[in-house]
Structures are given as structure tokens and as C-alpha cells.
Design a protein around this motif. Structure first.
Motif, PDB file in Angstrom:
ATOM      1  N   ASP A  50      48.160  37.943  26.469  1.00 19.97           N
ATOM      2  CA  ASP A  50      48.300  39.364  27.023  1.00 19.97           C
ATOM      3  C   ASP A  50      48.832  39.125  28.511  1.00 19.97           C
ATOM      4  O   ASP A  50      49.339  40.085  29.206  1.00 19.97           O
ATOM      5  CB  ASP A  50      47.374  40.197  26.776  1.00 19.97           C
ATOM      6  CG  ASP A  50      47.170  40.617  25.109  1.00 19.97           C
ATOM      7  OD1 ASP A  50      48.084  39.768  24.655  1.00 19.97           O
ATOM      8  OD2 ASP A  50      46.047  40.969  24.797  1.00 19.97           O
ATOM      9  N   CYS A  51      48.193  38.123  29.396  1.00 20.04           N
ATOM     10  CA  CYS A  51      48.040  37.910  30.702  1.00 20.04           C
ATOM     11  C   CYS A  51      48.419  36.526  31.046  1.00 20.04           C
ATOM     12  O   CYS A  51      48.407  35.757  30.303  1.00 20.04           O
ATOM     13  CB  CYS A  51      46.764  38.496  31.439  1.00 20.04           C
ATOM     14  SG  CYS A  51      45.569  37.639  30.904  1.00 20.04           S
ATOM     15  N   LYS A  52      48.848  36.440  32.389  1.00 18.83           N
ATOM     16  CA  LYS A  52      48.970  34.967  32.745  1.00 18.83           C
ATOM     17  C   LYS A  52      47.574  34.325  32.607  1.00 18.83           C
ATOM     18  O   LYS A  52      46.426  34.769  32.686  1.00 18.83           O
ATOM     19  CB  LYS A  52      49.272  34.861  34.269  1.00 18.83           C
ATOM     20  CG  LYS A  52      50.793  35.540  34.357  1.00 18.83           C
ATOM     21  CD  LYS A  52      51.106  35.252  35.827  1.00 18.83           C
ATOM     22  CE  LYS A  52      52.740  36.033  35.912  1.00 18.83           C
ATOM     23  NZ  LYS A  52      52.927  35.733  37.425  1.00 18.83           N
ATOM     24  N   ILE A  53      47.657  33.069  32.396  1.00 22.98           N
ATOM     25  CA  ILE A  53      46.479  31.987  32.250  1.00 22.98           C
ATOM     26  C   ILE A  53      45.616  32.090  33.444  1.00 22.98           C
ATOM     27  O   ILE A  53      44.506  31.936  33.267  1.00 22.98           O
ATOM     28  CB  ILE A  53      46.963  30.675  31.749  1.00 22.98           C
ATOM     29  CG1 ILE A  53      45.611  29.949  31.238  1.00 22.98           C
ATOM     30  CG2 ILE A  53      47.383  29.866  32.918  1.00 22.98           C
ATOM     31  CD1 ILE A  53      46.021  29.180  30.119  1.00 22.98           C
ATOM     32  N   TYR A  54      46.377  32.192  34.619  1.00 21.95           N
ATOM     33  CA  TYR A  54      45.647  32.234  35.809  1.00 21.95           C
ATOM     34  C   TYR A  54      44.592  33.550  36.000  1.00 21.95           C
ATOM     35  O   TYR A  54      43.476  33.394  36.297  1.00 21.95           O
ATOM     36  CB  TYR A  54      46.514  32.200  37.202  1.00 21.95           C
ATOM     37  CG  TYR A  54      45.703  32.241  38.515  1.00 21.95           C
ATOM     38  CD1 TYR A  54      44.895  31.561  39.018  1.00 21.95           C
ATOM     39  CD2 TYR A  54      45.841  33.765  38.962  1.00 21.95           C
ATOM     40  CE1 TYR A  54      44.270  31.734  40.143  1.00 21.95           C
ATOM     41  CE2 TYR A  54      45.380  33.743  40.154  1.00 21.95           C
ATOM     42  CZ  TYR A  54      44.574  32.956  40.954  1.00 21.95           C
ATOM     43  OH  TYR A  54      43.790  33.243  41.988  1.00 21.95           O
ATOM     44  N   VAL A  55      45.180  34.544  35.517  1.00 18.53           N
ATOM     45  CA  VAL A  55      44.505  35.819  35.445  1.00 18.53           C
ATOM     46  C   VAL A  55      43.293  35.667  34.589  1.00 18.53           C
ATOM     47  O   VAL A  55      42.167  36.183  34.796  1.00 18.53           O
ATOM     48  CB  VAL A  55      45.388  37.080  34.951  1.00 18.53           C
ATOM     49  CG1 VAL A  55      44.528  38.295  34.916  1.00 18.53           C
ATOM     50  CG2 VAL A  55      46.381  37.106  36.116  1.00 18.53           C
ATOM     51  N   TRP A  56      43.627  35.049  33.457  1.00 22.67           N
ATOM     52  CA  TRP A  56      42.552  34.997  32.371  1.00 22.67           C
ATOM     53  C   TRP A  56      41.205  34.089  32.783  1.00 22.67           C
ATOM     54  O   TRP A  56      40.321  34.279  32.800  1.00 22.67           O
ATOM     55  CB  TRP A  56      43.016  34.334  31.058  1.00 22.67           C
ATOM     56  CG  TRP A  56      42.254  33.972  30.015  1.00 22.67           C
ATOM     57  CD1 TRP A  56      41.414  34.965  29.134  1.00 22.67           C
ATOM     58  CD2 TRP A  56      41.806  32.535  29.392  1.00 22.67           C
ATOM     59  NE1 TRP A  56      40.686  34.236  28.243  1.00 22.67           N
ATOM     60  CE2 TRP A  56      40.995  32.832  28.458  1.00 22.67           C
ATOM     61  CE3 TRP A  56      42.079  31.536  29.830  1.00 22.67           C
ATOM     62  CZ2 TRP A  56      40.448  31.880  27.780  1.00 22.67           C
ATOM     63  CZ3 TRP A  56      41.539  30.481  28.811  1.00 22.67           C
ATOM     64  CH2 TRP A  56      40.629  30.648  27.964  1.00 22.67           C
ATOM     65  N   LEU A  57      41.771  32.967  33.601  1.00 22.40           N
ATOM     66  CA  LEU A  57      40.672  32.273  33.980  1.00 22.40           C
ATOM     67  C   LEU A  57      39.762  32.849  35.225  1.00 22.40           C
ATOM     68  O   LEU A  57      38.701  32.612  35.471  1.00 22.40           O
ATOM     69  CB  LEU A  57      41.235  30.814  34.500  1.00 22.40           C
ATOM     70  CG  LEU A  57      42.138  29.942  33.750  1.00 22.40           C
ATOM     71  CD1 LEU A  57      42.884  28.878  34.504  1.00 22.40           C
ATOM     72  CD2 LEU A  57      40.946  29.264  32.893  1.00 22.40           C
ATOM     73  N   CYS A  58      40.702  33.654  35.948  1.00 17.50           N
ATOM     74  CA  CYS A  58      39.848  34.106  37.058  1.00 17.50           C
ATOM     75  C   CYS A  58      39.044  35.388  36.315  1.00 17.50           C
ATOM     76  O   CYS A  58      37.758  35.458  37.058  1.00 17.50           O
ATOM     77  CB  CYS A  58      40.766  34.977  38.014  1.00 17.50           C
ATOM     78  SG  CYS A  58      41.629  33.728  39.225  1.00 17.50           S
ATOM     79  N   SER A  59      39.388  35.708  35.432  1.00 16.94           N
ATOM     80  CA  SER A  59      38.224  36.861  34.720  1.00 16.94           C
ATOM     81  C   SER A  59      37.228  36.109  34.198  1.00 16.94           C
ATOM     82  O   SER A  59      36.104  36.568  34.404  1.00 16.94           O
ATOM     83  CB  SER A  59      39.367  37.371  33.469  1.00 16.94           C
ATOM     84  OG  SER A  59      38.385  38.324  32.586  1.00 16.94           O
ATOM     85  N   ILE A  60      37.309  35.007  33.815  1.00 16.61           N
ATOM     86  CA  ILE A  60      36.110  34.123  33.231  1.00 16.61           C
ATOM     87  C   ILE A  60      35.231  33.928  34.401  1.00 16.61           C
ATOM     88  O   ILE A  60      34.133  34.117  34.502  1.00 16.61           O
ATOM     89  CB  ILE A  60      36.586  32.923  32.255  1.00 16.61           C
ATOM     90  CG1 ILE A  60      37.133  33.186  31.106  1.00 16.61           C
ATOM     91  CG2 ILE A  60      35.371  31.825  32.237  1.00 16.61           C
ATOM     92  CD1 ILE A  60      37.972  32.039  30.412  1.00 16.61           C
ATOM     93  N   ALA A  61      35.999  33.429  35.370  1.00 13.48           N
ATOM     94  CA  ALA A  61      35.370  33.040  36.681  1.00 13.48           C
ATOM     95  C   ALA A  61      34.461  34.294  37.260  1.00 13.48           C
ATOM     96  O   ALA A  61      33.210  34.255  37.653  1.00 13.48           O
ATOM     97  CB  ALA A  61      36.322  32.668  37.891  1.00 13.48           C
ATOM     98  N   LYS A  62      34.915  35.322  37.368  1.00 16.43           N
ATOM     99  CA  LYS A  62      34.355  36.607  37.805  1.00 16.43           C
ATOM    100  C   LYS A  62      33.194  37.051  36.912  1.00 16.43           C
ATOM    101  O   LYS A  62      32.302  37.370  37.389  1.00 16.43           O
ATOM    102  CB  LYS A  62      35.498  37.917  37.707  1.00 16.43           C
ATOM    103  CG  LYS A  62      35.083  39.143  38.373  1.00 16.43           C
ATOM    104  CD  LYS A  62      35.884  40.134  38.086  1.00 16.43           C
ATOM    105  CE  LYS A  62      36.120  40.476  36.762  1.00 16.43           C
ATOM    106  NZ  LYS A  62      37.095  41.756  36.432  1.00 16.43           N
ATOM    107  N   HIS A  63      33.308  36.810  35.819  1.00 17.39           N
ATOM    108  CA  HIS A  63      32.322  37.103  34.798  1.00 17.39           C
ATOM    109  C   HIS A  63      30.919  36.179  35.095  1.00 17.39           C
ATOM    110  O   HIS A  63      30.047  36.547  35.003  1.00 17.39           O
ATOM    111  CB  HIS A  63      32.664  37.401  33.207  1.00 17.39           C
ATOM    112  CG  HIS A  63      33.310  38.302  33.023  1.00 17.39           C
ATOM    113  ND1 HIS A  63      32.852  39.590  33.148  1.00 17.39           N
ATOM    114  CD2 HIS A  63      34.610  38.534  32.542  1.00 17.39           C
ATOM    115  CE1 HIS A  63      33.808  40.582  32.532  1.00 17.39           C
ATOM    116  NE2 HIS A  63      34.779  39.806  32.471  1.00 17.39           N
TER     117      HIS A  63
END
Length: 161
Positions: A50-63
Motif C-alpha cells: 500500500d505504501c513504498k517499502i521505505y515508508v513501511w520500514l520507517c514505520s517499523i523503525a518508529k514503532h
């Protein structure tokens, strides 16, 4: 697997910079970056695109960063509780020491053999049978003498109040 290696090579520096901007700690940023890619590897099958892989990775990192903050908050609270507990223990120890000093002042005023029986029981932790043997009396005499000494100290303590 090769796909994940390629994702790591491409996005690792960006994820690291993102985490460093949050925590301002190189070592922690490195650890969280590694943990981010580990979590991504475990859950790559659930990535919907649904989003770019970079956004997904940053989401994981943020959590992971939020999780680290909660952990640090708990550690700070635990340190505070430990420090407060140590202060209370120190205060209680000081109060107990003053109470012990007062007790020994009162013990010192008792007549012999009551004082000696009290000292043997309280300091040396002798049994009443052993105190009786030391004093050349029986166990019952030592027990009654100790009890009477204790009663005198209580009586004197109540008169002071």
C-alpha cells in the motif's frame, strides 16, 4: 531472501538516518536499524504494498523507537523507586538505631542480674537454657528474669510518653 538483502542495501542508510534523527544516539540507531530489518524480514509476507517499502520500514523503525522510549521510561521509574526505597531504608535504619540506643540506655539502668540476662539474650542470642547455665540457675529463672526486665523497660517507656 536475495530480495531482502537488496532491500537492506538500498534502505539501510536511510532507515539509520531516520532513527538517528529521532534518538541522536549512533549506537542505539544502529541497534534499532538492525532490529527494524529483522522485524521486516519476519513480516515481509504481510507487506501489502500500500505504501513504498521505505515508508513501511520507517514505520517499523518508529514503532521500535517508541518501544525503546517506553522501556527507558520504565527504567527511569524503576531507578526512582529504587532510590526512594533506599532513602526510606536509610531513614528507617537511622530511626531504628536511635531506638536501639534508647533501649540500651534503659537496659544499662537495670540492676544485676536482670541486665546481664537481657544482654545475653539480646546481644549474644543465647537460649534461656544457656543463660540459666551461664548464670548458675535454671531455664525457668532465666525466662522469668528476662520477662520481668522487659516489663520494666515497657513500663518506663510508657511513663515517658
Amino acid at each position: 531472501m536475495e530480495e531482502m538483502v537488496e532491500i537492506y542495501r538500498k534502505y539501510m542508510p536511510q532507515v539509520y538516518k531516520f532513527l538517528f534523527s529521532l534518538c541522536h544516539d549512533a549506537h542505539l540507531s544502529e541497534e534499532l536499524t538492525q532490529e527494524t530489518f529483522f522485524q521486516a524480514l519476519k513480516s515481509i509476507d504481510s507487506f501489502r504494498g500500500d505504501c513504498k517499502i521505505y515508508v513501511w520500514l520507517c514505520s517499523i523503525a518508529k514503532h521500535l523507537w517508541y518501544k525503546e522510549l517506553k522501556k527507558k521510561d520504565r527504567e527511569v521509574v524503576a531507578e526512582y523507586v529504587e532510590e526512594t526505597t533506599c532513602q526510606k531504608i536509610t531513614e528507617n535504619s537511622a530511626i531504628q538505631k536511635m531506638e536501639v540506643i534508647e533501649l540500651y540506655k534503659k537496659l544499662h539502668l537495670l540492676e544485676e542480674p536482670v541486665r546481664e540476662v537481657m544482654y545475653l539474650r539480646l546481644n549474644a542470642d543465647f537460649t534461656f537454657k544457656e543463660i540459666g547455665e551461664i548464670m548458675g540457675k535454671d531455664e525457668n529463672w532465666a525466662r522469668v528474669t528476662f520477662y520481668r526486665g522487659k516489663q520494666r523497660i515497657r513500663k518506663e517507656s510508657n511513663h515517658e510518653m
